[in-house]
Design a protein around this motif. Structure first.
Motif, PDB file in Angstrom:
ATOM      1  N   ALA A 106      -0.769  11.820   2.879  1.00 49.10           N
ATOM      2  CA  ALA A 106      -1.185  10.486   2.431  1.00 49.10           C
ATOM      3  C   ALA A 106      -1.401   9.561   3.613  1.00 49.10           C
ATOM      4  CB  ALA A 106      -0.143   9.898   1.488  1.00 49.10           C
ATOM      5  N   SER A 107      -2.355   8.667   3.476  1.00 53.02           N
ATOM      6  CA  SER A 107      -2.668   7.706   4.527  1.00 53.02           C
ATOM      7  C   SER A 107      -1.520   6.713   4.717  1.00 53.02           C
ATOM      8  CB  SER A 107      -3.952   6.958   4.154  1.00 53.02           C
ATOM      9  OG  SER A 107      -4.217   5.930   5.077  1.00 53.02           O
ATOM     10  N   GLY A 108      -1.198   6.407   5.961  1.00 55.63           N
ATOM     11  CA  GLY A 108      -0.227   5.368   6.266  1.00 55.63           C
ATOM     12  C   GLY A 108       1.208   5.826   6.413  1.00 55.63           C
ATOM     13  N   TYR A 109       1.479   7.105   6.202  1.00 56.34           N
ATOM     14  CA  TYR A 109       2.857   7.599   6.258  1.00 56.34           C
ATOM     15  C   TYR A 109       3.143   8.426   7.520  1.00 56.34           C
ATOM     16  CZ  TYR A 109       3.604   6.339   1.310  1.00 56.34           C
ATOM     17  OH  TYR A 109       3.749   5.667   0.112  1.00 56.34           O
ATOM     18  N   SER A 116       6.449  14.729 -10.591  1.00 53.45           N
ATOM     19  CA  SER A 116       5.253  15.550 -10.768  1.00 53.45           C
ATOM     20  C   SER A 116       4.038  14.680 -10.503  1.00 53.45           C
ATOM     21  CB  SER A 116       5.192  16.133 -12.184  1.00 53.45           C
ATOM     22  OG  SER A 116       5.123  15.096 -13.153  1.00 53.45           O
ATOM     23  N   GLY A 117       2.933  15.323 -10.112  1.00 54.16           N
ATOM     24  CA  GLY A 117       1.709  14.575  -9.838  1.00 54.16           C
ATOM     25  C   GLY A 117       1.121  14.983  -8.508  1.00 54.16           C
ATOM     26  N   SER A 118       0.385  14.075  -7.905  1.00 50.14           N
ATOM     27  CA  SER A 118      -0.280  14.372  -6.640  1.00 50.14           C
ATOM     28  C   SER A 118      -0.475  13.079  -5.855  1.00 50.14           C
ATOM     29  CB  SER A 118      -1.635  15.032  -6.882  1.00 50.14           C
ATOM     30  OG  SER A 118      -2.531  14.121  -7.520  1.00 50.14           O
ATOM     31  N   PHE A 136       5.597   5.296  -3.267  1.00 51.90           N
ATOM     32  CA  PHE A 136       6.544   6.216  -2.664  1.00 51.90           C
ATOM     33  C   PHE A 136       7.072   5.575  -1.382  1.00 51.90           C
ATOM     34  CE2 PHE A 136       8.258   9.990  -0.703  1.00 51.90           C
ATOM     35  CZ  PHE A 136       8.651  10.772  -1.780  1.00 51.90           C
ATOM     36  N   PRO A 137       8.398   5.436  -1.242  1.00 47.23           N
ATOM     37  CA  PRO A 137       8.930   4.769  -0.052  1.00 47.23           C
ATOM     38  C   PRO A 137       8.757   5.602   1.205  1.00 47.23           C
ATOM     39  CG  PRO A 137      10.707   5.694  -1.359  1.00 47.23           C
ATOM     40  CD  PRO A 137       9.459   5.877  -2.160  1.00 47.23           C
ATOM     41  N   ALA A 152       0.836  -1.200   0.000  1.00 48.43           N
ATOM     42  CA  ALA A 152       0.000   0.000   0.000  1.00 48.43           C
ATOM     43  C   ALA A 152       0.871   1.250   0.000  1.00 48.43           C
ATOM     44  CB  ALA A 152      -0.909  -0.012   1.227  1.00 48.43           C
ATOM     45  N   GLY A 153       0.328   2.305  -0.608  1.00 50.97           N
ATOM     46  CA  GLY A 153       1.062   3.565  -0.624  1.00 50.97           C
ATOM     47  C   GLY A 153       0.740   4.375  -1.856  1.00 50.97           C
ATOM     48  N   VAL A 154       1.303   5.562  -1.924  1.00 51.72           N
ATOM     49  CA  VAL A 154       1.083   6.463  -3.056  1.00 51.72           C
ATOM     50  C   VAL A 154       1.816   5.928  -4.282  1.00 51.72           C
ATOM     51  CG1 VAL A 154       1.451   8.793  -3.942  1.00 51.72           C
ATOM     52  CG2 VAL A 154       0.787   8.454  -1.549  1.00 51.72           C
ATOM     53  N   GLN A 155       1.078   5.749  -5.382  1.00 53.13           N
ATOM     54  CA  GLN A 155       1.674   5.143  -6.576  1.00 53.13           C
ATOM     55  C   GLN A 155       2.694   6.073  -7.231  1.00 53.13           C
ATOM     56  OE1 GLN A 155      -1.113   3.572  -9.409  1.00 53.13           O
ATOM     57  NE2 GLN A 155       0.471   3.065 -10.922  1.00 53.13           N
ATOM     58  N   VAL A 156       3.777   5.456  -7.693  1.00 55.29           N
ATOM     59  CA  VAL A 156       4.834   6.173  -8.418  1.00 55.29           C
ATOM     60  C   VAL A 156       5.177   5.387  -9.675  1.00 55.29           C
ATOM     61  CG1 VAL A 156       7.238   6.957  -8.379  1.00 55.29           C
ATOM     62  CG2 VAL A 156       5.819   7.184  -6.327  1.00 55.29           C
ATOM     63  N   THR A 157       5.201   6.063 -10.819  1.00 53.34           N
ATOM     64  CA  THR A 157       5.697   5.472 -12.061  1.00 53.34           C
ATOM     65  C   THR A 157       7.085   6.045 -12.304  1.00 53.34           C
ATOM     66  OG1 THR A 157       3.465   5.277 -12.970  1.00 53.34           O
ATOM     67  CG2 THR A 157       5.301   5.155 -14.529  1.00 53.34           C
TER      68      THR A 157
END
Length: 283
Positions: free
Chosen positions: A229-232, A266-268, A181-182, A116-121
């Motif tokens: 973000a949730s969980g961080y 970049s992003g959110s 995102f780590p 789980a976490g904020v997605q990063v490409t």
């Protein structure tokens, strides 16, 4: 006969005079002879030509997105065959399904957990700094990092194998990973580990890597993700106690090296982030 003799004497006189004039002209550039030379019309010397200063060959710089990445430690959690892991394997590189673009799920054993976490490409571009930053195709890149709680699969989480994977660079020297995102754990700046191999065939152990290094996550993005973000939650407090300058990995690098080791993002939090980084190798 008298006329012929007269002609011969005249020819000898003209020949001698001409030779003397030539010798005098040839000696006109020398000095210290003590002899007055016969005047001769000087031959104009060609105008001196200035040799243009060669334009220096540009040196690869950070602004050109091409410096050699420094070698860094692979840390205590590489699972690349260089130490012993407590999980399913100590060398994820030998797993048949380690080559994958989306590294968010576990891929060893029966576990299929998705981190789980904020997605990063993340797009990495591998270049040779000694050949004008030419892209390096066919290289294998192994990346791994902690989850949003700062835990590593196969070590802190023995039954999980997520957030690890290998990709092969294309003709543009690029490889793309989907990850999260780590998190930030105590004592280290948020980061992503990577190892570069000259081919997929050689990517069987960290001992054969052409480069072992790390990426430093951008400070502004860290602050945003950890605060919203949730969980961080734990990452936010850990971040306040670390900095790039004091980090035991990035702290001794040059400004140009740190700039290249820091992905552009970049992003959110809601839509996810895209990240790009150049990895320079001096072959």
């Amino acid at each position: 006969m008298q006329a012929l003799a007269s002609r011969r004497r005249a020819l000898r006189w003209f020949t001698g005079a001409g030779t003397a004039a030539v010798l005098a002209a040839c000696d006109g550039g020398s000095s210290g002879s003590g002899t007055t030379s016969v005047s001769a019309t000087p031959t104009p010397s060609p105008a001196p030509t200035s040799t243009p200063t060669p334009t220096p060959t540009p040196t690869a710089t950070a602004s050109g997105s091409c410096v050699a990445d420094p070698t860094e430690t692979n840390g205590p959690y590489p699972a690349d065959g260089t130490n012993t892991a407590s999980g399913l394997t100590s060398n994820a590189l030998t797993a048949s399904n380690v080559v994958r673009s989306d590294i968010r799920s576990s891929f060893l054993g029966s576990a299929t957990t998705v981190a789980a976490g904020v997605q990063v490409t993340l797009t990495l571009t591998l270049v040779d700094v000694n050949t004008g930053c030419a892209p390096l195709a066919g290289y294998a890149v192994y990346i791994w990092h902690c989850d949003r709680d700062g835990k590593y699969s196969l070590y802190d989480l023995p039954s999980e194998s997520y957030l690890r994977g290998v990709g092969v660079t294309d003709a543009n020297g690029q490889v793309i990973f989907s990850t999260i995102f780590p998190g930030c754990y105590a004592g280290r700046w948020p980061h992503i580990h990577f190892e570069v191999f000259s081919s997929l065939t050689t990517a069987t152990s960290g001992r054969y890597a052409s480069l072992i290094s790390q990426l430093a996550m951008p400070a502004a993005t860290c602050s945003t993700v950890y605060a919203t973000a949730s969980g961080y939650t734990s990452s936010l407090s850990n971040l306040s106690g670390v900095s790039i300058a004091r980090d035991n990995v990035f702290g001794d690098n040059s400004a140009a090296q740190v700039a290249q080791q820091t992905p552009t993002m970049s992003g959110s939090v809601e839509a996810g982030y895209t990240a790009t980084a150049v990895i320079g190798i001096a072959r």
